[in-house]
Design a protein around this motif. Structure first.
Motif, PDB file in Angstrom:
ATOM      1  N   ILE A  81      -4.619 -19.134  13.353  1.00  0.00           N
ATOM      2  CA  ILE A  81      -4.348 -17.866  12.662  1.00  0.00           C
ATOM      3  C   ILE A  81      -4.313 -16.706  13.655  1.00  0.00           C
ATOM      4  O   ILE A  81      -3.470 -15.804  13.545  1.00  0.00           O
ATOM      5  N   ILE A  82      -5.223 -16.716  14.633  1.00  0.00           N
ATOM      6  CA  ILE A  82      -5.210 -15.654  15.658  1.00  0.00           C
ATOM      7  C   ILE A  82      -3.851 -15.626  16.342  1.00  0.00           C
ATOM      8  O   ILE A  82      -3.253 -14.555  16.517  1.00  0.00           O
ATOM      9  N   LYS A  83      -3.349 -16.783  16.734  1.00  0.00           N
ATOM     10  CA  LYS A  83      -2.046 -16.836  17.412  1.00  0.00           C
ATOM     11  C   LYS A  83      -0.937 -16.293  16.511  1.00  0.00           C
ATOM     12  O   LYS A  83      -0.063 -15.544  16.968  1.00  0.00           O
ATOM     13  N   GLU A  84      -0.971 -16.637  15.230  1.00  0.00           N
ATOM     14  CA  GLU A  84       0.037 -16.116  14.295  1.00  0.00           C
ATOM     15  C   GLU A  84      -0.093 -14.603  14.144  1.00  0.00           C
ATOM     16  O   GLU A  84       0.903 -13.885  14.115  1.00  0.00           O
ATOM     17  N   ASN A  85      -1.329 -14.114  14.052  1.00  0.00           N
ATOM     18  CA  ASN A  85      -1.539 -12.676  13.894  1.00  0.00           C
ATOM     19  C   ASN A  85      -1.157 -11.893  15.147  1.00  0.00           C
ATOM     20  O   ASN A  85      -0.568 -10.819  15.057  1.00  0.00           O
ATOM     21  N   VAL A  86      -1.460 -12.440  16.315  1.00  0.00           N
ATOM     22  CA  VAL A  86      -1.079 -11.787  17.567  1.00  0.00           C
ATOM     23  C   VAL A  86       0.446 -11.739  17.681  1.00  0.00           C
ATOM     24  O   VAL A  86       1.012 -10.744  18.161  1.00  0.00           O
ATOM     25  N   ALA A  87       1.129 -12.767  17.212  1.00  0.00           N
ATOM     26  CA  ALA A  87       2.595 -12.792  17.265  1.00  0.00           C
ATOM     27  C   ALA A  87       3.199 -11.627  16.473  1.00  0.00           C
ATOM     28  O   ALA A  87       4.278 -11.129  16.828  1.00  0.00           O
ATOM     29  N   VAL A  88       2.509 -11.161  15.442  1.00  0.00           N
ATOM     30  CA  VAL A  88       2.982 -10.020  14.638  1.00  0.00           C
ATOM     31  C   VAL A  88       3.122  -8.760  15.502  1.00  0.00           C
ATOM     32  O   VAL A  88       3.959  -7.907  15.243  1.00  0.00           O
ATOM     33  N   THR A  89       2.330  -8.662  16.572  1.00  0.00           N
ATOM     34  CA  THR A  89       2.374  -7.480  17.443  1.00  0.00           C
ATOM     35  C   THR A  89       3.595  -7.482  18.351  1.00  0.00           C
ATOM     36  O   THR A  89       3.971  -6.444  18.873  1.00  0.00           O
ATOM     37  N   LYS A  90       4.165  -8.648  18.602  1.00  0.00           N
ATOM     38  CA  LYS A  90       5.273  -8.847  19.530  1.00  0.00           C
ATOM     39  C   LYS A  90       4.889  -8.435  20.962  1.00  0.00           C
ATOM     40  O   LYS A  90       5.742  -8.134  21.781  1.00  0.00           O
ATOM     41  N   GLU A  91       3.571  -8.413  21.239  1.00  0.00           N
ATOM     42  CA  GLU A  91       3.063  -8.103  22.571  1.00  0.00           C
ATOM     43  C   GLU A  91       1.942  -9.076  22.928  1.00  0.00           C
ATOM     44  O   GLU A  91       0.828  -8.677  23.264  1.00  0.00           O
ATOM     45  N   GLU A  92       2.272 -10.361  22.872  1.00  0.00           N
ATOM     46  CA  GLU A  92       1.288 -11.412  23.096  1.00  0.00           C
ATOM     47  C   GLU A  92       0.611 -11.314  24.452  1.00  0.00           C
ATOM     48  O   GLU A  92      -0.518 -11.763  24.632  1.00  0.00           O
TER      49      GLU A  92
ATOM     50  N   LEU B 206     -10.031  -7.468  14.311  1.00  0.00           N
ATOM     51  CA  LEU B 206     -10.650  -6.350  15.031  1.00  0.00           C
ATOM     52  C   LEU B 206      -9.984  -6.129  16.385  1.00  0.00           C
ATOM     53  O   LEU B 206      -9.685  -4.993  16.759  1.00  0.00           O
ATOM     54  N   SER B 207      -9.744  -7.194  17.113  1.00  0.00           N
ATOM     55  CA  SER B 207      -9.114  -7.063  18.437  1.00  0.00           C
ATOM     56  C   SER B 207      -7.691  -6.545  18.328  1.00  0.00           C
ATOM     57  O   SER B 207      -7.263  -5.712  19.128  1.00  0.00           O
ATOM     58  N   ILE B 208      -6.958  -7.029  17.347  1.00  0.00           N
ATOM     59  CA  ILE B 208      -5.577  -6.571  17.161  1.00  0.00           C
ATOM     60  C   ILE B 208      -5.568  -5.089  16.804  1.00  0.00           C
ATOM     61  O   ILE B 208      -4.764  -4.311  17.321  1.00  0.00           O
ATOM     62  N   GLU B 209      -6.492  -4.686  15.946  1.00  0.00           N
ATOM     63  CA  GLU B 209      -6.612  -3.265  15.587  1.00  0.00           C
ATOM     64  C   GLU B 209      -6.927  -2.436  16.827  1.00  0.00           C
ATOM     65  O   GLU B 209      -6.360  -1.358  17.030  1.00  0.00           O
TER      66      GLU B 209
END
Length: 183
Positions: free
Chosen positions: A79-90, A55-58
């Motif tokens: 998993i949150i850290k891995e998913n946030v890394a997908v954004t390339k804007e940690e 939800l936060s990433i969205e």
């Protein structure tokens, strides 16, 4: 699971393995953002039961400036850290391993939040108590929006603190309730 729309739209994200968390489906995530406003012009969001962080990433993908994601499970934080890394804007994300109550204390004194995601475990509805603590700590911005994802048995009230019921929709056993903050 995927990021549905916005800057990161179409990128895949992972769910937390096991049955300790219940990921928000893409269909429900899309419905949530259609209800609260599909895009944002900055602002801060807080998710006290972040799970996979979807939800936060969205929200950040759709224009939220900064997101704080809290979860107490080590597997969820990983998993949150891995998913946030997908954004390339940690840098747009602050990830906190903590209980909701401890996180609220830790965030006390910081800039208030404009958008809240509440998706606690269905058996542990702590939304009203969490909102009271957020208010006590000055963490709610004027005109903030609160999204609560519950099951049909939660029966949330018309008002939670200064939040007033704005919209509500049912999707199978899932109920999405949206509140707006009014002084």
């Amino acid at each position: 699971m995927r990021i549905i729309s916005g800057e990161y739209g179409g990128r895949m994200i992972k769910a937390v393995p096991g049955s300790a968390t219940r990921p928000t489906t893409d269909k429900i995530k899309e419905a949530i953002f259609n209800l609260i406003g599909p895009y944002f012009d900055g602002g801060r969001s807080l998710d006290l039961y972040a799970g996979s962080g979807g939800l936060s990433i969205e929200g950040v993908s759709r224009g939220i400036e900064q997101a704080v994601l809290v979860d107490r499970q080590f597997a969820a934080i990983k998993i949150i850290k891995e998913n946030v890394a997908v954004t390339k804007e940690e840098g747009k994300f602050n990830i906190i391993k903590s209980s909701a109550e401890q996180a609220i204390q830790r965030l006390s004194g910081q800039k208030p939040f404009d958008l809240f995601y509440f998706d606690p475990p269905y058996a542990k509805q702590t939304i009203q108590a969490d909102v009271a603590k957020l208010s006590e700590n000055g963490l709610i911005a004027k005109e903030a929006i609160l999204m609560a994802e519950t099951d049909q048995e939660a029966n949330l009230p018309e008002e939670i603190g200064n939040f007033k019921l704005w919209k509500q929709r049912e999707y199978g056993i899932t109920v999405i309730t949206i509140y707006r903050f009014e002084e």
